[in-house]
Scaffold this active site. Structure first.
Site, PDB file in Angstrom:
ATOM      1  CE  LYS A  71      19.363  40.326  46.215  1.00 48.06           C
ATOM      2  NZ  LYS A  71      19.873  39.021  45.743  1.00 48.06           N
TER       3      LYS A  71
HETATM    4  P1  NAD Z   1      30.031  41.575  42.498  1.00 49.69           P
HETATM    5  O1  NAD Z   1      29.790  42.890  43.074  1.00 49.69           O
HETATM    6  O2  NAD Z   1      31.010  40.651  43.127  1.00 49.69           O
HETATM    7  O3  NAD Z   1      30.465  41.718  40.951  1.00 49.69           O
HETATM    8  C1  NAD Z   1      29.723  42.436  40.026  1.00 49.69           C
HETATM    9  C2  NAD Z   1      30.555  42.577  38.764  1.00 49.69           C
HETATM   10  O4  NAD Z   1      29.767  43.231  37.774  1.00 49.69           O
HETATM   11  C3  NAD Z   1      31.814  43.411  38.957  1.00 49.69           C
HETATM   12  O5  NAD Z   1      32.848  42.877  38.172  1.00 49.69           O
HETATM   13  C4  NAD Z   1      31.387  44.776  38.421  1.00 49.69           C
HETATM   14  O6  NAD Z   1      32.495  45.564  37.999  1.00 49.69           O
HETATM   15  C5  NAD Z   1      30.536  44.310  37.253  1.00 49.69           C
HETATM   16  N1  NAD Z   1      29.662  45.342  36.717  1.00 49.69           N
HETATM   17  C6  NAD Z   1      28.860  46.224  37.373  1.00 49.69           C
HETATM   18  N2  NAD Z   1      28.274  47.050  36.491  1.00 49.69           N
HETATM   19  C7  NAD Z   1      28.689  46.670  35.260  1.00 49.69           C
HETATM   20  C8  NAD Z   1      28.466  47.127  33.950  1.00 49.69           C
HETATM   21  N3  NAD Z   1      27.668  48.162  33.716  1.00 49.69           N
HETATM   22  N4  NAD Z   1      29.090  46.499  32.925  1.00 49.69           N
HETATM   23  C9  NAD Z   1      29.911  45.460  33.129  1.00 49.69           C
HETATM   24  N5  NAD Z   1      30.153  44.971  34.351  1.00 49.69           N
HETATM   25  C10 NAD Z   1      29.569  45.579  35.392  1.00 49.69           C
HETATM   26  O7  NAD Z   1      28.584  40.896  42.382  1.00 49.69           O
HETATM   27  P2  NAD Z   1      28.238  39.359  42.231  1.00 49.69           P
HETATM   28  O8  NAD Z   1      28.005  38.815  43.579  1.00 49.69           O
HETATM   29  O9  NAD Z   1      29.216  38.705  41.318  1.00 49.69           O
HETATM   30  O10 NAD Z   1      26.795  39.461  41.546  1.00 49.69           O
HETATM   31  C11 NAD Z   1      26.652  39.551  40.135  1.00 49.69           C
HETATM   32  C12 NAD Z   1      25.218  39.178  39.771  1.00 49.69           C
HETATM   33  O11 NAD Z   1      24.953  37.839  40.213  1.00 49.69           O
HETATM   34  C13 NAD Z   1      24.130  40.039  40.406  1.00 49.69           C
HETATM   35  O12 NAD Z   1      23.049  40.153  39.502  1.00 49.69           O
HETATM   36  C14 NAD Z   1      23.706  39.230  41.603  1.00 49.69           C
HETATM   37  O13 NAD Z   1      22.386  39.510  42.017  1.00 49.69           O
HETATM   38  C15 NAD Z   1      23.818  37.832  41.035  1.00 49.69           C
HETATM   39  N6  NAD Z   1      23.945  36.790  42.063  1.00 49.69           N
HETATM   40  C16 NAD Z   1      24.980  36.782  42.941  1.00 49.69           C
HETATM   41  C17 NAD Z   1      25.083  35.765  43.882  1.00 49.69           C
HETATM   42  C18 NAD Z   1      26.241  35.655  44.847  1.00 49.69           C
HETATM   43  O14 NAD Z   1      26.302  34.657  45.577  1.00 49.69           O
HETATM   44  N7  NAD Z   1      27.167  36.577  44.866  1.00 49.69           N
HETATM   45  C19 NAD Z   1      24.100  34.772  43.944  1.00 49.69           C
HETATM   46  C20 NAD Z   1      23.053  34.813  43.026  1.00 49.69           C
HETATM   47  C21 NAD Z   1      22.991  35.833  42.105  1.00 49.69           C
END
Ligand code: NAD
Length: 424
Positions: free
Chosen positions: A112
């Site tokens: 990561k």
């Molecule tokens: P992203 O940046 O596209 O979206 C994150 C979302 O969370 C946004 O809508 C943001 O406004 C919101 N957010 C941030 N802080 C917040 C808060 N305090 N309250 C409410 N909403 C809040 O990120 P993502 O890629 O969708 O990732 C989200 C989660 O999923 C993370 O934990 C990430 O590690 C996990 N994840 C993502 C992927 C991927 O392929 N993108 C894969 C596995 C895990």
């Protein structure tokens, strides 16, 4: 941290991940020296990212790349831009990637990266400058057979395009050096929505086996970014009612179900805050109140440590918590939910769809042979279903929580690979 200590507002992902380790290691009788080996990150690199801001100031940020374990293949994991992305957080997330790639049985280890920065305050030029310098600083660790970054929180296809460009400037055209790229640069069809699709597939399997319907069910989603917004679309297509959704700016509630295709367009495509969408009641203090909205499926899809003893673990009103985000539940929160018979579907099973399609993307790049969307989606479904089944069966067989079962399977696979490699 032990479960006897007080639960805090935010627990580092590394502490959450370490806490889960021992129970699973004991379940498979993993010997202490192998436990130590598997706990310890292989390589932790910290770099300075110094860029000129738009107003002329020089600003310095901390950047990290952690390679947790590469016994089963090149290290693989996303890059996150967030103020909380410190060294401990990144170690925890890299460790989770090792368990995730092992559980899904794809030939990668875990890594990561992150830069400690408030991404939403930065201009596109500043983001590009940070990405390019961070990539230059860690480039010597990367490569298609060493360590392959992908997007995570606050990074996206554009970030991967910049990383690829920097890497290729140094080492020549190497599309397999990053995944989650735009399709025009060798990205895979289906990658952008893969994590949300994978979450939906796990929910569908669980719904069939445990009699909790998706059609007409109430779903609450925290986080409406890549994962949350795509998941909402897939669940909407299956007839679920998304009764509440939030992002970092606010949230909305509508007992009849939000108009998800329109909200997706508004938030994900047009980059406008969820709460500015006209079609529900605005949530006051969404970070607190969203957890108490009654639902069948509760989906944290944003940050870690959002379900805690202090905040909400005793009051959450749902049947299943689906960990779309990484480490959204603190160890004590987890125990409370278990005691309350609320099922928790663990992060490194639930949100593995992204890394599975990243693996397909890497394969396509190495072979210089693009797949059809149908190939990608059917491959993803096969992988998610198989992982779901082995976890369900072991949890049932041993009478342990799904997280323990999932981790036991992953640990055994990584330990077997380590033992076969030997050399120590
Ligand atoms: P992203 O940046 O596209 O979206 C994150 C979302 O969370 C946004 O809508 C943001 O406004 C919101 N957010 C941030 N802080 C917040 C808060 N305090 N309250 C409410 N909403 C809040 O990120 P993502 O890629 O969708 O990732 C989200 C989660 O999923 C993370 O934990 C990430 O590690 C996990 N994840 C993502 C992927 C991927 O392929 N993108 C894969 C596995 C895990």
């Amino acid at each position: 941290m032990t479960s006897s200590q007080n639960d805090r507002e935010r627990v580092s992902t590394n502490i959450i991940v370490e806490n889960q380790f021992e129970t699973a290691a004991n379940l498979i009788g993993l010997d202490p020296s192998m436990q130590l080996l598997l706990k310890t990150p292989f390589r932790t690199v910290s770099v300075e990212v110094a860029i000129r801001m738009d107003d002329g100031r020089l600003e310095v940020f901390n950047g990290y790349r952690v390679q947790h374990n590469g016994a089963r293949g090149p290290c693989k994991g996303g890059v996150r831009y967030h103020p909380e992305a410190d060294e401990q957080e990144i170690i925890g997330l890299a460790t989770t990637m090792t368990w995730k790639t092992a559980l899904l049985d794809i030939p990668f280890g875990g890594a990561k990266g992150g830069v400690q920065v408030k991404a939403r305050d930065l201009s596109k030029r500043e983001l590009e400058a940070i990405t390019r310098q961070f990539t230059r600083r860690i480039a010597l660790l990367l490569g298609p057979y060493r360590d392959i970054p992908a997007p995570d929180m606050n990074t996206n296809q554009q970030t991967m395009a910049w990383m690829l460009d920097e890497y290729s400037a140094k080492y020549g055209y190497t599309p397999a050096a990053v995944t989650g790229k735009p399709v025009a640069l060798g990205g895979s069809l289906g990658r952008e929505e893969a994590t949300g699709r994978g979450v939906m597939l796990i929910m569908k399997n669980y719904s069939r086996d445990f009699g909790i319907p998706i059609k007409d069910a109430r779903v609450v989603i925290q986080g409406f970014g890549n994962v949350g917004a795509h998941l909402a679309l897939f669940l909407h297509e299956l007839g679920a009612k998304i009764v509440a959704a939030s992002d970092v700016y606010g949230g909305l509630h509508n007992e009849d179900g939000l108009d998800i295709p329109a909200l997706f367009e508004h938030t994900y495509k047009q980059h406008k805050p969820v709460a500015e969408f006209d079609g529900g009641d605005k949530l006051i203090n969404p970070d607190d109140v969203i957890w108490n909205i009654p639902c069948e499926w509760l989906v944290p899809a944003a940050l870690g440590s959002v379900i805690t003893k202090e905040k909400n673990a005793n009051t959450i009103d749902c049947k299943v918590v689906v960990e779309a985000a990484n480490s959204p539940i603190t160890p004590i929160g987890d125990k409370i939910l278990e005691a309350r018979n609320i099922q928790v579907l663990p992060d490194f099973l639930v949100n593995a769809g992204g890394v599975v399609v990243s693996y397909f993307e890497w394969t396509q790049n190495l072979q210089q042979e693009p797949w059809t969307l149908e190939q990608v989606n059917s491959g993803l479904e096969r992988k998610m279903n198989t992982a779901y089944e082995v976890v369900r069966d072991l949890a049932d067989d041993k009478g342990v929580p799904w997280r323990t079962a999932a981790l036991a399977i992953a640990l055994q696979r990584v330990a077997d690979a380590e033992a076969l490699r030997g050399g120590r």
